[in-house]
Design an enzyme around this catalytic site. Sequence first.
Site, PDB file in Angstrom:
ATOM      1  N   CYS A 157      38.362  50.912  53.841  1.00  0.00           N
ATOM      2  CA  CYS A 157      38.396  51.100  52.462  1.00  0.00           C
ATOM      3  C   CYS A 157      37.998  52.458  51.887  1.00  0.00           C
ATOM      4  O   CYS A 157      38.412  52.886  50.757  1.00  0.00           O
ATOM      5  CB  CYS A 157      38.253  49.874  51.515  1.00  0.00           C
ATOM      6  SG  CYS A 157      39.128  48.447  51.986  1.00  0.00           S
ATOM      7  N   HIS A 166      37.307  52.025  43.853  1.00  0.00           N
ATOM      8  CA  HIS A 166      38.236  51.447  44.913  1.00  0.00           C
ATOM      9  C   HIS A 166      38.919  50.410  44.184  1.00  0.00           C
ATOM     10  O   HIS A 166      38.509  49.341  43.608  1.00  0.00           O
ATOM     11  CB  HIS A 166      37.383  50.960  46.018  1.00  0.00           C
ATOM     12  CG  HIS A 166      38.283  50.067  47.197  1.00  0.00           C
ATOM     13  ND1 HIS A 166      39.405  50.495  47.468  1.00  0.00           N
ATOM     14  CD2 HIS A 166      37.870  48.851  47.735  1.00  0.00           C
ATOM     15  CE1 HIS A 166      39.796  49.686  48.263  1.00  0.00           C
ATOM     16  NE2 HIS A 166      38.967  48.738  48.417  1.00  0.00           N
ATOM     17  N   ASN A 196      44.750  45.466  47.049  1.00  0.00           N
ATOM     18  CA  ASN A 196      44.004  46.317  47.657  1.00  0.00           C
ATOM     19  C   ASN A 196      44.827  47.081  48.948  1.00  0.00           C
ATOM     20  O   ASN A 196      45.014  46.454  49.900  1.00  0.00           O
ATOM     21  CB  ASN A 196      42.859  45.551  48.184  1.00  0.00           C
ATOM     22  CG  ASN A 196      41.718  46.088  48.955  1.00  0.00           C
ATOM     23  OD1 ASN A 196      41.966  47.486  49.238  1.00  0.00           O
ATOM     24  ND2 ASN A 196      40.821  45.640  49.177  1.00  0.00           N
TER      25      ASN A 196
END
Length: 326
Positions: free
Chosen positions: A120, A253, A283
């Site tokens: 990520c 994020h 996500n």
Amino acid sequence: MKHTYARIIGTGSCVPNEPITNAMLVERLAAKGIETSDEWIRDRSGITQRYWVSEGQTVSSLAEVAAKNALQMAGIGADELDLIIFGTTTSDMMFPSAGCLLQSRIGAKKAAAFDVVAACSGFIYSMTMANAMIQAGQAKNVLVVGGDVISRLLDWNDRTTSVLFGDGAGAVVLQASEEAGILSCKIHSDGDLSSILYSTGVIKNGEIVGNPFITMDGQAVFKNAVKVLGDVALEVLDDAHMGVEQLDWFIPHQANIRIMQAAAKRLNVPTEKVIVSVDQHGNTSAASVPLALDMAVRDGRIQKGQTLLLQGVGGGFSWGASLLKF
């Protein structure tokens, strides 16, 4: 001596197909005997929908659309790119890299291309490398992409991960400029925390060895993510001799609304300055930050000259931040 900055001159993004709502996902999981609900998903993650690839779609096909959108906004052709850096953990194949496949798709014949595998954090890591290349005079125009098709790593018997992730790609074009752009980039990792978020599956002798699905210790990820996001934010602000109050937008994020809210609270960033897209995309791993960035640029919230703080955190354990003037 004039300073050379890496400045964003174009953004783009892409999500596949039609959205998968929480209600649709609840029905899919129920068919497997797994109970969950729209309320449970929203309360724990803030997610209301996500997008998943279908057969034949790959991370490079999503990145192609995102890259072309970014190049169009930038007003340059793919043949003017010197470098492509692609942050992804879900490349189309073992090799060549998704970066090389993307280079072919968009016709960026003179650009070197490679992937950055940092889960990520992939987009922030890639931005940091692109910034360094531009400042070193090794490149003038760089395409930075963050993209993942995490749906192909989901265990549908695990509701704690299967409800969280989506697929997508985002891209920015960075160009060498005397005008202020990226002010500070910092990246970090801690391999001692690799056990809190991982996928062990690898190909060996023609077979998958290990677990090819995502495994996550949610509580440990939350605790560590909030801490490191706060720390690295202060690090880049201090490096640029700036204060939190000078930020126009905070783009963390897009993993989980609770992590994002906790990170903003720790920094004393007002809610109205936080760009949120996790509700729409889930996500999306390395795609999450550039997706949120492009959304806010195209809807007019982010304006030229504003100060942005971008952040990534994920498996590795890895994290980083980029402070910039848009």
